[in-house]
Design a protein around this motif. Sequence first.
Motif, PDB file in Angstrom:
ATOM      1  N   UNK A 596       0.835  -1.209   0.000  1.00  0.00           N
ATOM      2  CA  UNK A 596       0.000   0.000   0.000  1.00  0.00           C
ATOM      3  C   UNK A 596       0.868   1.256   0.000  1.00  0.00           C
ATOM      4  N   UNK A 597       1.923   1.248   0.825  1.00  0.00           N
ATOM      5  CA  UNK A 597       2.840   2.401   0.858  1.00  0.00           C
ATOM      6  C   UNK A 597       3.483   2.628  -0.517  1.00  0.00           C
ATOM      7  N   UNK A 598       3.885   1.548  -1.173  1.00  0.00           N
ATOM      8  CA  UNK A 598       4.503   1.671  -2.495  1.00  0.00           C
ATOM      9  C   UNK A 598       3.533   2.233  -3.519  1.00  0.00           C
ATOM     10  N   UNK A 599       2.239   1.867  -3.388  1.00  0.00           N
ATOM     11  CA  UNK A 599       1.224   2.313  -4.348  1.00  0.00           C
ATOM     12  C   UNK A 599       0.827   3.760  -4.127  1.00  0.00           C
ATOM     13  N   UNK A 600       0.586   4.137  -2.848  1.00  0.00           N
ATOM     14  CA  UNK A 600       0.031   5.472  -2.596  1.00  0.00           C
ATOM     15  C   UNK A 600       1.082   6.503  -2.197  1.00  0.00           C
ATOM     16  N   UNK A 601       2.249   6.035  -1.774  1.00  0.00           N
ATOM     17  CA  UNK A 601       3.282   6.954  -1.272  1.00  0.00           C
ATOM     18  C   UNK A 601       3.630   8.096  -2.206  1.00  0.00           C
ATOM     19  N   UNK A 602       3.907   7.809  -3.495  1.00  0.00           N
ATOM     20  CA  UNK A 602       4.303   8.899  -4.407  1.00  0.00           C
ATOM     21  C   UNK A 602       3.239   9.981  -4.572  1.00  0.00           C
TER      22      UNK A 602
END
Length: 743
Positions: A596-602
């Motif tokens: 989830x962090x990888x998907x929404x972080x940017x």
Amino acid sequence: VTPSVTRIIVKLSPAFHQALLSFCRMSADSRLGSEVSRIADSEKSVMLMLGRCLPHIVPNVLLAKREELIPLILCTACLHPEPKERDQLLHILFNLIKRPDDEQRQMILTGCVAFARHVGPTRVEAELLPQCWEQINHKYPERRLLVAESCGALAPYLPKEIRSSLVLSMLQQMLMEDKADLVREAVIKSLGIIMGYIDDPDKYQQGFELLLSALGDPSERVVSATHQVFLPAYAAWTTELGNLQSHLIPTLLSKIEKLLREGEHGLDEHKLHMYLSALQSLIPSLFALVLQNAPFSSKAKLHGEVPQIEVTRFPRPMSPLQDVSTIIGSREQLAVLLQLYDYQLEHEGTTGWETLLWVVNQLLPQLIEIVGKINVTSTACVHEFSRFFWRLCRTFGKIFTNTKVKPQFQEILRLSEENIDSSAGNGVLTKATVPIYATGVLTCYIQEEDRKLLVGFLEDVMTLLSLSHAPLDSLKASFVELGANPAYHELLLTVLWYGVVHTSALVRCTAARMFELLVKGVNETLVAQRVVPALITLSSDPEISVRIATIPAFGTIMETVIQRELLERVKMQLASFLEDPQYQDQYSLHTEIIKTFGRVGPNAEPRFRDEFVIPHLHKLALVNNLQIVDSKRLDIATHLFEAYSALSCCFISEDLMVNHFLPGLRCLRTDMEHLSPEHEVILSSMIKECEQKVENKTVQEPQGSMSIAASLVSEDTKTKFLNKMGQLTTSGAMLANVFQRKK
């Protein structure tokens, strides 16, 4: 005395008069002098004079004013006795303006039609058509446009055998060969007009092939003109020939079936759209055929007060030619037929009503079978079929939808009380049949009972899929299609709340996952009032699987919402997942959070990313170093690698880089040294370049921010990394982020 003088009168000689008049400077020697010196004394001599003079006048008139000559040219061409002169005048007409604009072309066409009315079909064929043929390949598109438009405008005034031979061939040639979109668009409109006047059944197949070419044209203008003019006109002729139900619609359906058979490894969605949109444009013609061939059609007489047709009774037509009232003949006649149609369906049935029985017994079953074969994950295909069924149901009416369409879907889907709690999978529920029934049929009418039926259907599908451990793609497709319309957001939230409070953890898990799809389209008020409370309820569920299932939805809220208070509530919930001791060994939970962090972080709010995402990724990387099960350690490390790759495109403060980002990358490198040397090579280079950048930044600018992407400047290094990329589990798109500064 003065002698008397005798008065002698001498008459002036003609020669003297002539010599005297020569001082007037008149000239009859030139062509113009000759014309001027003799006045026409009859209608014929006027025409002859105009025929002689106009070719000399035209070149000397300003281009912008030449349309003023059109009446003169046409009148002369009409009445002149000499065929050769008439031909010259019509040639002048078609060449009057070098590049005639829209208004000028309309003026010329108006004149051509007036000429055609006056002279009759034989002379139109002999005199006007050759002018068109001569300019079919003219270098200027405006002149070719004039030709294409003339073919349609003159169609009613041509001999019928010429319409279906020479003119049809001319238009076919232009459709296939002309490179200008505007010209092909005009060709299509003229083809439509030709179809309205053609009476040679042998040309039916040629017309069908032209229709397919037009539908597949690369220009949107041409395709739009096909749906607005050519297709309805061709459908009207097809109906006259008795081919609508016997050939045209079945052939398009067969082409769709063939596409689906051949497209198991990649469906040609453009062609599917082409055929299905054609079928959709044929719905009004099909309904008109059903009405005109109904048992009551002979009783449909206009007398007394005519019932009003509701404004929303039919979908808005793409053009007047797709308006059912235009096809039938008048709105009043349609109103009478509709009243009899509804009564017949409700009270007298369909016995002997062949055209309607074909729709019920052949068309609908074939369409429903096709729907079961399309890829449920193709949003475009689901949308296309959904719109098709919506238009079909709205056109054929509520009684037809309730008594003929819904029962056929319900029979296929077999949603019944007995198997709602069954653990056996129901294959058809995973197919596109579900979203197309939900979004194409159950949304046609919006009374309370219709909405209840839709809610109940979605609840049943969610329950059955969950209990059967079946893929959720069909439910997701329904939510995506319905969620595009804000009018359905409350309804979808009602369905999800049913899942939130369901007794089965499997259903609650599904509800949690579905919130992620809904968050992006729902307004922040609904997110705050309905979505977050439901997710927080699920995040304290007795079942750990349900709690984990809420994480992607929480992440999506962080990515899309801007309300500070809402973001803080979500952050607190994610923090409890990360910091509560009961979750410290929860491998599945950590995997979901990292993904989830990888998907929404940017795309998340920068403060949330800097203060929450990156520090927690660092902690998770540290913890993973201590994981003793290699398979779990590699899995977490791979997800961390993808997350760090995605975040590398963001600007990161020097402090954050030194305290969290670099240490996290080093922990990750430790894992990859043992488990995936290919990843380790890239991580080492990332770390090295990052460290150099920090050093340079410290010397040059004490404060500032940077992105790793900005530091990877060496083309050789970049090429080496990308060559390695194919060997890794990381997606190419994700890894490519390493080399791009965020715009």
